[in-house]
Structures are given as C-alpha cells and as structure tokens.
Design an enzyme around this catalytic site. Structure first.
Site, PDB file in Angstrom:
ATOM      1  N   ASP A 111       1.534 -19.876 -21.713  1.00  0.00           N
ATOM      2  CA  ASP A 111       0.473 -18.682 -21.809  1.00  0.00           C
ATOM      3  C   ASP A 111       1.535 -17.253 -21.765  1.00  0.00           C
ATOM      4  OD1 ASP A 111      -1.495 -20.306 -20.222  1.00  0.00           O
ATOM      5  OD2 ASP A 111      -0.176 -20.715 -18.949  1.00  0.00           O
ATOM      6  N   ASP A 138       7.495 -20.136 -23.344  1.00  0.00           N
ATOM      7  CA  ASP A 138       7.139 -20.241 -22.250  1.00  0.00           C
ATOM      8  C   ASP A 138       5.542 -20.519 -22.988  1.00  0.00           C
ATOM      9  OD1 ASP A 138       5.362 -20.312 -19.984  1.00  0.00           O
ATOM     10  OD2 ASP A 138       4.991 -17.575 -20.429  1.00  0.00           O
TER      11      ASP A 138
END
Length: 221
Positions: free
Chosen positions: A14, A12
């Site tokens: 963020d 991922d």
C-alpha cells in the site's frame, strides 16, 4: 549509503508498489452513507491509508482501537473491503517499467506488507504480478509484523538472497525501521501515503525517492 549491488528488491504494498487508497477508502464511504453521514473527501483519507483500518476508521469515524465500537466498525470495514480488493487499485505510475527492468536485470523482487496475507495474494493476482513476485508476505506471515525485521528476513530467505544484498522500499517509518533492523538498504517512497506525523526525509532511510522510476538509479545497470 548502502551498496547499490542489490540482488533483490522488496516493496511494501500500500502506497509503495500500488495505489490502493481508492479501494481502502471505499468502505469508509459506504459506511458513512449507511449512517446518513456526509461524504468525506478522499484526500482526507489518503494520508492514513498505510495505517489500514485503524487509520481510516480513525479519520472516518474518529474512533480509536481502545473505543468500544472499534472492533464492530473494523469488522464491517473489512467485510466491505474484502469484496472489492482490486476494483480501483493500480500500480503507481512508472512501476510497471521498474518491475520490467528488474526482471530483465535478473534482480529478484517481492512484496512484504503489513496487510494480512489473504489480502496480499489476491491483490497481486489481480494486478497480474503474483507469478512474478518472489514472495507475497503479509503482516501475519511471519512471527511479527513490521517494524520487526522478521517479515523482511523471511522475504530474503524465500528469495535465497543475503539480507545485506537486498533493498526494501516503503512509504512508512516502520518500513525503514524494519529494513535497517534486517540489514537491508532502505528507500523511503515519498510519493506514497507517508502519513502526517513524520516526514519521509526524517526517517533515516538510505535514499529518498519522489517517483518509482528513480529507484532504477540505485541499481546495477
């Protein structure tokens, strides 16, 4: 526990690969100042960063997507954010070494985010990673965003690796749900933003790490 013989690792963006919180919080600071509102401490915004504009506007202005003013505030937020995507964003401590070791070991890696792709690519480019990442998938790249497995399955396809030989690492429950649905090994990044509703140890991930460097313990040497 999943097999550690991973051929690809997907992150991922963020709160997992990069600390994007300062740049995502900046529009809230600007918008509050423009309205004569007092500053809000970044520590109050940080846990909501993985929720994007929805979470940050909820914390900064106490609005919900169903509220009449939400879309106007969201458009203003995104206009500010798009101007400065990578002003303060950096890789988390230890992540440079993790990526270097993955490259050295011949393990493909890429980024699968729910942030729209037109933001994902410039951020990776600004971090000097776009040419090293085997994929740069956003929430609008596949037919469905996470927690649907579609983006992760697309990433595995682009990496030309069977999903069952992949690991997905994220700092939100939906990341772990997507990883499980795709048949990947899952790692919860407890060092990330994580939110307040469900603690990472309760997500059902195959492994939990408190620092990026711990990821290397899971991979073939």
């Amino acid at each position: 526990m999943f097999s550690f013989q991973a051929q690809a690792v997907f992150f991922d963006l963020d709160g997992t690969l990069a600390d994007t919180a300062p740049d995502l919080a900046a529009p809230i600071h600007l918008m509050r100042a423009a309205r004569g509102l007092p500053p809000i401490d970044e520590s109050q915004l940080r846990p909501f960063t993985s929720m994007g504009a929805r979470g940050l506007l909820g914390q900064g202005f106490k609005v919900k997507p169903s509220d009449a003013e939400f879309e106007t505030l969201r458009a203003e937020f995104l206009a500010h954010y798009e101007k400065d995507l990578v002003r303060h964003t950096v890789l988390f401590e230890g992540m440079h070494q993790v990526l270097a070791e993955l490259d050295a070991a011949g393990i493909r890696w890429g980024v699968i985010s729910n942030k729209v792709e037109r933001y994902v690519r410039p951020i990776l480019a600004g971090l000097g990673l776009i040419d090293r990442s085997v994929c740069a998938i956003g929430g609008d790249t596949a037919a469905h965003p996470k927690p649907h497995p579609a983006p992760l399955l697309l990433g595995a396809s682009q990496a030309q690796v069977d999903p069952t030989r992949c690991i997905y690492i994220g700092d939100d429950l939906r990341d772990i749900e997507a990883g499980r649905a795709a048949g990947m090994g899952t790692v919860a990044a407890a060092y990330g933003y994580c939110g307040e509703a469900h603690p990472p140890h309760a997500w059902g991930a195959d492994f939990l790490i408190d620092h990026p460097a711990q990821l290397m313990r899971l991979l073939p040497r």
